[in-house]
Design a protein around this motif. Structure first.
Motif: not given
Length: 292
Positions: A12, A1-9
């Motif tokens: 972006q 989940m944390k990796q997905n959030t970082t990738s999204y940021k």
């Protein structure tokens, strides 16, 4: 989940800031690093090889009397120009926020000189100093009148005048924002307490505008220390090299005399001097800021 959030940021950021970051790297960071590399070479700007000379260019820069004479002129020019720019800009800002009729028109008019390129500005004022003022002086009866640009002190005076005329309008806008940020209630309270308008300006308005002074002085210093375009088009360093400022000397060293390594070393020294003066001024100015 944390990796997905970082990738999204990251995605972006690349979407909204990627182009700006790439341009900043290409236009600022990469040329700066390449210039830093050139300071350790004796490149002439033409040869395919760039012989490594270590710190020899910095030693040559510190022993270059012409460079330090140009630096001294730059300091003198900057002191007078910065003081006059901010005095004129503050006076103009006070005028166009006083409720005078047509103040928006005056704001636009005072700002226009900043929109004119330094090269064009220099040639326009060169005509004024060489032709217009001389013609006026002769018409007034001074048959021996000559151009101010023909004397060393006169050339420096002309550079200061043109710089004040160019930059005062821009600094005026910052001071206008400062005047508008000062609460009218505070100003009115000082007048009710018995202050004269001058005392209210000195003891209330100006202290609350300290951040505007810090910004304007910083911008004035950084612009004046690296001025080149007006110096080139107005005086070309004449007469007899007496108006060559530091930026013009650095340009001549690199592009006229083909000493790219030495020119880059002197440019780096100029950058460090400008940065130290500017940052010191900001730090000192920020310490005394007050809030309404």
């Amino acid at each position: 989940m944390k990796q997905n959030t970082t990738s999204y940021k990251v995605r972006q950021y690349l979407m909204f800031g990627g182009v700006g970051t790439a341009l900043f790297l290409c236009v600022v960071i990469v040329p700066f690093l390449y210039g830093l590399y050139l300071t350790f070479t004796s490149w002439d700007g033409v040869s395919l090889t760039k012989p490594f000379v270590g710190f020899a260019n910095f030693a040559a820069a510190f022993s270059d009397k012409d460079y330090w004479l140009a630096m001294g002129r730059t300091v003198i020019y900057s002191v007078f120009a910065v003081v006059l720019i901010n005095i004129v800009a503050f006076a103009l800002a006070s005028l166009v926020t006083s409720g005078v009729k047509g103040q928006n028109f005056f704001r636009a008019g005072f700002f226009v000189p900043n929109l004119i390129g330094g090269i064009v500005l220099g040639y326009v004022w060169k005509f004024v100093f060489n032709r217009a003022f001389v013609a006026i002086a002769k018409a007034a009866g001074n048959a021996a009148a000559g151009s101010l640009l023909a004397t060393p002190n006169g050339a420096m005076f002309c550079l200061i005048v043109v710089s004040v005329w160019q930059y005062a309008g821009y600094m005026m806008l910052i001071y206008v924002a400062g005047f508008m940020s000062v609460s009218k209630d505070v100003q009115e309270a000082s007048l009710i307490d018995g202050c004269t308008p001058f005392q209210a300006m000195k003891n209330v308005t100006i202290p609350l505008m300290r951040s505007s002074f810090v910004q304007c002085i910083f911008l004035s210093i950084t612009r004046c220390f690296v001025v080149y375009d007006v110096n080139l088009s107005l005086t070309k360093g004449e007469p007899f090299g007496s108006s060559v400022l530091a930026a013009m000397h650095v340009y001549n060293q690199a592009f006229t005399y083909k000493n790219y390594g030495l020119g880059q070393a002197e440019a780096l020294i100029l950058f460090l001097v400008c940065a130290i003066v500017g940052v010191t001024q900001v730090m000192v100015g920020k310490k005394g800021e007050v809030e309404a």
